[in-house]
Each structure stands twice: as C-alpha cells, then as structure tokens.
Design a protein around this motif. Structure first.
Motif, PDB file in Angstrom:
ATOM      1  N   GLY A  17       0.680  -0.949  -0.010  1.00 23.89           N
ATOM      2  CA  GLY A  17       0.185   0.009   0.371  1.00 23.89           C
ATOM      3  C   GLY A  17       1.124   1.371  -0.295  1.00 23.89           C
ATOM      4  N   PRO A  18       0.647   2.583  -0.320  1.00 25.10           N
ATOM      5  CA  PRO A  18      -0.649   2.363   0.363  1.00 25.10           C
ATOM      6  C   PRO A  18      -1.718   2.636  -0.905  1.00 25.10           C
ATOM      7  N   ARG A  19      -2.984   2.272  -0.345  1.00 25.95           N
ATOM      8  CA  ARG A  19      -4.373   1.977  -1.706  1.00 25.95           C
ATOM      9  C   ARG A  19      -5.447   2.741  -1.162  1.00 25.95           C
ATOM     10  N   ASP A  20      -5.944   3.426  -1.935  1.00 30.25           N
ATOM     11  CA  ASP A  20      -7.734   4.012  -1.258  1.00 30.25           C
ATOM     12  C   ASP A  20      -8.906   3.325  -2.012  1.00 30.25           C
ATOM     13  N   LEU A  21      -8.821   2.649  -2.426  1.00 31.85           N
ATOM     14  CA  LEU A  21     -10.516   2.391  -3.517  1.00 31.85           C
ATOM     15  C   LEU A  21      -9.906   0.158  -2.766  1.00 31.85           C
ATOM     16  N   VAL A  22     -11.013   0.335  -2.256  1.00 30.04           N
ATOM     17  CA  VAL A  22     -11.154  -1.341  -2.097  1.00 30.04           C
ATOM     18  C   VAL A  22     -12.148  -1.661  -3.224  1.00 30.04           C
ATOM     19  N   ILE A  23     -12.358  -2.579  -3.648  1.00 23.19           N
ATOM     20  CA  ILE A  23     -13.377  -2.956  -4.545  1.00 23.19           C
ATOM     21  C   ILE A  23     -13.780  -4.565  -4.546  1.00 23.19           C
ATOM     22  N   ILE A  24     -14.514  -4.967  -4.039  1.00 19.90           N
ATOM     23  CA  ILE A  24     -15.276  -6.431  -4.181  1.00 19.90           C
ATOM     24  C   ILE A  24     -15.712  -6.368  -5.136  1.00 19.90           C
ATOM     25  N   GLY A  25     -15.605  -8.066  -5.449  1.00 19.45           N
ATOM     26  CA  GLY A  25     -16.488  -9.321  -6.326  1.00 19.45           C
ATOM     27  C   GLY A  25     -17.758 -10.119  -5.684  1.00 19.45           C
ATOM     28  N   VAL A  26     -18.697 -10.044  -5.171  1.00 17.63           N
ATOM     29  CA  VAL A  26     -19.275 -11.311  -4.739  1.00 17.63           C
ATOM     30  C   VAL A  26     -20.327 -11.884  -5.465  1.00 17.63           C
ATOM     31  N   SER A  27     -20.409 -13.084  -5.016  1.00 16.34           N
ATOM     32  CA  SER A  27     -22.069 -13.861  -5.378  1.00 16.34           C
ATOM     33  C   SER A  27     -22.655 -14.304  -4.416  1.00 16.34           C
ATOM     34  N   THR A  28     -22.849 -15.903  -4.872  1.00 22.87           N
ATOM     35  CA  THR A  28     -23.509 -16.791  -4.363  1.00 22.87           C
ATOM     36  C   THR A  28     -22.592 -16.808  -2.499  1.00 22.87           C
ATOM     37  N   GLY A  29     -23.598 -16.573  -1.740  1.00 22.27           N
ATOM     38  CA  GLY A  29     -23.305 -16.715  -0.075  1.00 22.27           C
ATOM     39  C   GLY A  29     -22.623 -15.542   0.178  1.00 22.27           C
ATOM     40  N   GLY A  30     -22.122 -14.683  -0.409  1.00 24.10           N
ATOM     41  CA  GLY A  30     -21.695 -13.064   0.021  1.00 24.10           C
ATOM     42  C   GLY A  30     -22.585 -12.972   0.938  1.00 24.10           C
ATOM     43  N   PRO A  31     -23.297 -11.919   1.348  1.00 32.34           N
ATOM     44  CA  PRO A  31     -23.957 -11.261   2.174  1.00 32.34           C
ATOM     45  C   PRO A  31     -23.032 -11.973   3.166  1.00 32.34           C
ATOM     46  N   PRO A  32     -22.763 -13.200   4.326  1.00 32.78           N
ATOM     47  CA  PRO A  32     -22.495 -12.887   5.107  1.00 32.78           C
ATOM     48  C   PRO A  32     -21.023 -13.052   5.427  1.00 32.78           C
ATOM     49  N   VAL A  33     -20.262 -13.050   4.601  1.00 30.20           N
ATOM     50  CA  VAL A  33     -19.182 -12.936   4.489  1.00 30.20           C
ATOM     51  C   VAL A  33     -18.922 -11.259   3.903  1.00 30.20           C
ATOM     52  N   VAL A  34     -19.096 -10.562   2.970  1.00 27.84           N
ATOM     53  CA  VAL A  34     -19.295  -8.945   3.104  1.00 27.84           C
ATOM     54  C   VAL A  34     -19.859  -8.476   4.347  1.00 27.84           C
ATOM     55  N   GLN A  35     -20.870  -8.789   5.340  1.00 31.33           N
ATOM     56  CA  GLN A  35     -20.795  -7.863   6.773  1.00 31.33           C
ATOM     57  C   GLN A  35     -19.457  -8.670   7.162  1.00 31.33           C
ATOM     58  N   LYS A  36     -18.729  -9.970   7.445  1.00 31.70           N
ATOM     59  CA  LYS A  36     -18.115  -9.899   8.317  1.00 31.70           C
ATOM     60  C   LYS A  36     -16.890  -9.689   8.290  1.00 31.70           C
ATOM     61  N   ILE A  37     -16.613  -8.705   6.461  1.00 31.30           N
ATOM     62  CA  ILE A  37     -15.288  -8.355   6.267  1.00 31.30           C
ATOM     63  C   ILE A  37     -15.610  -6.235   7.020  1.00 31.30           C
ATOM     64  N   LEU A  38     -17.075  -5.688   6.080  1.00 30.19           N
ATOM     65  CA  LEU A  38     -17.024  -5.159   6.311  1.00 30.19           C
ATOM     66  C   LEU A  38     -16.739  -4.597   8.029  1.00 30.19           C
ATOM     67  N   SER A  39     -17.833  -5.107   9.091  1.00 33.59           N
ATOM     68  CA  SER A  39     -18.057  -4.848  10.289  1.00 33.59           C
ATOM     69  C   SER A  39     -16.511  -4.834  10.976  1.00 33.59           C
ATOM     70  N   ALA A  40     -15.462  -5.171  10.470  1.00 33.96           N
ATOM     71  CA  ALA A  40     -14.286  -5.417  11.155  1.00 33.96           C
ATOM     72  C   ALA A  40     -13.582  -4.590  10.681  1.00 33.96           C
ATOM     73  N   LEU A  41     -13.818  -3.656   9.691  1.00 34.22           N
ATOM     74  CA  LEU A  41     -12.802  -2.343   9.229  1.00 34.22           C
ATOM     75  C   LEU A  41     -13.791  -1.089  10.400  1.00 34.22           C
ATOM     76  N   PRO A  42     -12.179  -0.136  10.494  1.00 33.37           N
ATOM     77  CA  PRO A  42     -12.315   0.732  11.476  1.00 33.37           C
ATOM     78  C   PRO A  42     -12.943   1.562  11.128  1.00 33.37           C
ATOM     79  N   ALA A  43     -14.081   2.810  11.496  1.00 34.50           N
ATOM     80  CA  ALA A  43     -14.899   3.592  10.411  1.00 34.50           C
ATOM     81  C   ALA A  43     -13.394   4.859  10.019  1.00 34.50           C
TER      82      ALA A  43
END
Length: 196
Positions: A6-32
């Motif tokens: 890094g540093p890198r100031d854009l994070v892009i996420i691609g996701v499909s089947t089974g995604g919502p719980p994983v996306v929530q797990k990752i995003l909820s662990a990120l600081p404000a």
C-alpha cells in the motif's frame, strides 16, 4: 504469493453466491476511519441491494449506502451497487467518482464484477485493492486481469471459507491473486494494505 503493498485508497469487492454474510463479516471488522473508499458488486436482485446496504450500515463502523451515479469517493464509506445496474469508476477531471450504469446491457450478471475491476484498474490502477469473494462461475476474472496489469493488487477468498469456490478460483487459476486468504483474515489484510 506476493503481498499487496500500500497505501491504496480504493477497495473493490466482487462477490456472488454466499456473499452477504462474508461481506458483513469483512465490513464490520473495518474501522470508521479507514482511509479508503469501498465499492461492492454483489450479484443480487434489485429489490435486495437497498436493504442489504442499510443492514450493513447498521452493523458496521464505516458507513454503507446503495450507490448512486456520480457519488463522490469518501474514506470510511462503502457503496453497494444497486441490483440490475453496474458499478464502476470514472474520472471527473482529476477526481474519481462512482459510475452506476446500465451498460453492458447484455452482461450475464448485473452488476458484473468485470466492469468494476476493469474501470478501477484503468482509472486508479496502483491505488486499487481488489477482493474476490465467494461466488459461482468466473465473473470478474477478465476485469481482474486488467486491474493487475495496471498495478492493482488482488486478494482471493480461500476455498475452505467459500460457499462456492468459483469466482475466487478463477482468479487463482489465472495466477492473478496476490494473496489467498480465509474470510476471517481479509479485513485485517485490507486495513494493513490500505494504510501501507
């Protein structure tokens, strides 16, 4: 495997089947105060993406909203692509902004991860960190190739933590992934890469 520098100031996420719980797990662990903007292409019907974004916003320290064409990049903010549309990046003068479009209309998936990966790569290359999560098929692989050519880095979710090991497998098999990580370890990798 070569780590993402890094540093890198854009994070892009691609996701499909089974995604919502994983996306929530990752995003909820990120600081404000995460010093990056996040764009998410989740294969999901149009009626579900708004409520999905609202739910994420309620459980995450970062703010989350459904993307609107022309949204400005904001640190500590994640934009979820509205179902039935595509999300990507375009430059308005020197500044990147969120592009929500109908094209390509003939895409198998709306959103297609290819558009997000390709446009981020072409516009912001080295500033971009791509994350490929659980999903069937290979959507995003072609875009990921362009992202890597332009200096972006890419994390793929590992098989053990995927509901369907399709989309991450495609980028791993194409030797495009810098790192292959368990879902539990992706948030920390995002934080350390973004901060460089």
């Amino acid at each position: 495997q070569t780590p993402c520098h890094g540093p890198r100031d854009l994070v892009i996420i691609g996701v499909s089947t089974g995604g919502p719980p994983v996306v929530q797990k990752i995003l909820s662990a990120l600081p404000a105060d995460l010093p990056a903007c996040i764009l998410i292409a989740q294969h999901m019907p149009a009626t579900f993406t708004g409520p999905f974004a609202k739910r994420l916003d309620s459980v995450c320290k970062i703010s989350v909203s459904e993307a609107v064409n022309g949204d400005k990049f904001k640190n500590g903010h994640a934009y979820v692509c509205p179902g039935g549309k595509h999300i990507g990046v375009r430059m308005r003068g020197p500044l990147p902004e969120v592009a929500v479009t109908d094209e390509p209309r003939d895409a198998l998936y709306k959103p297609t991860v290819n558009v997000l990966m390709e446009t981020a790569g072409r516009c912001l290359g080295r500033r971009t960190m791509g994350v490929m999560l659980t999903g069937m098929g290979s959507d995003g692989c072609e875009g990921a190739r362009i992202l890597k050519e332009k200096g972006g880095c890419l994390i793929a979710q590992n098989e053990a933590s995927c509901v369907v090991y399709g989309m991450p497998k495609a980028v791993v098999d194409a030797r495009l992934a810098n790192l292959i990580l368990d879902a539990d370890d992706i948030a920390q990798a995002i934080i350390s890469t973004v901060k460089g």
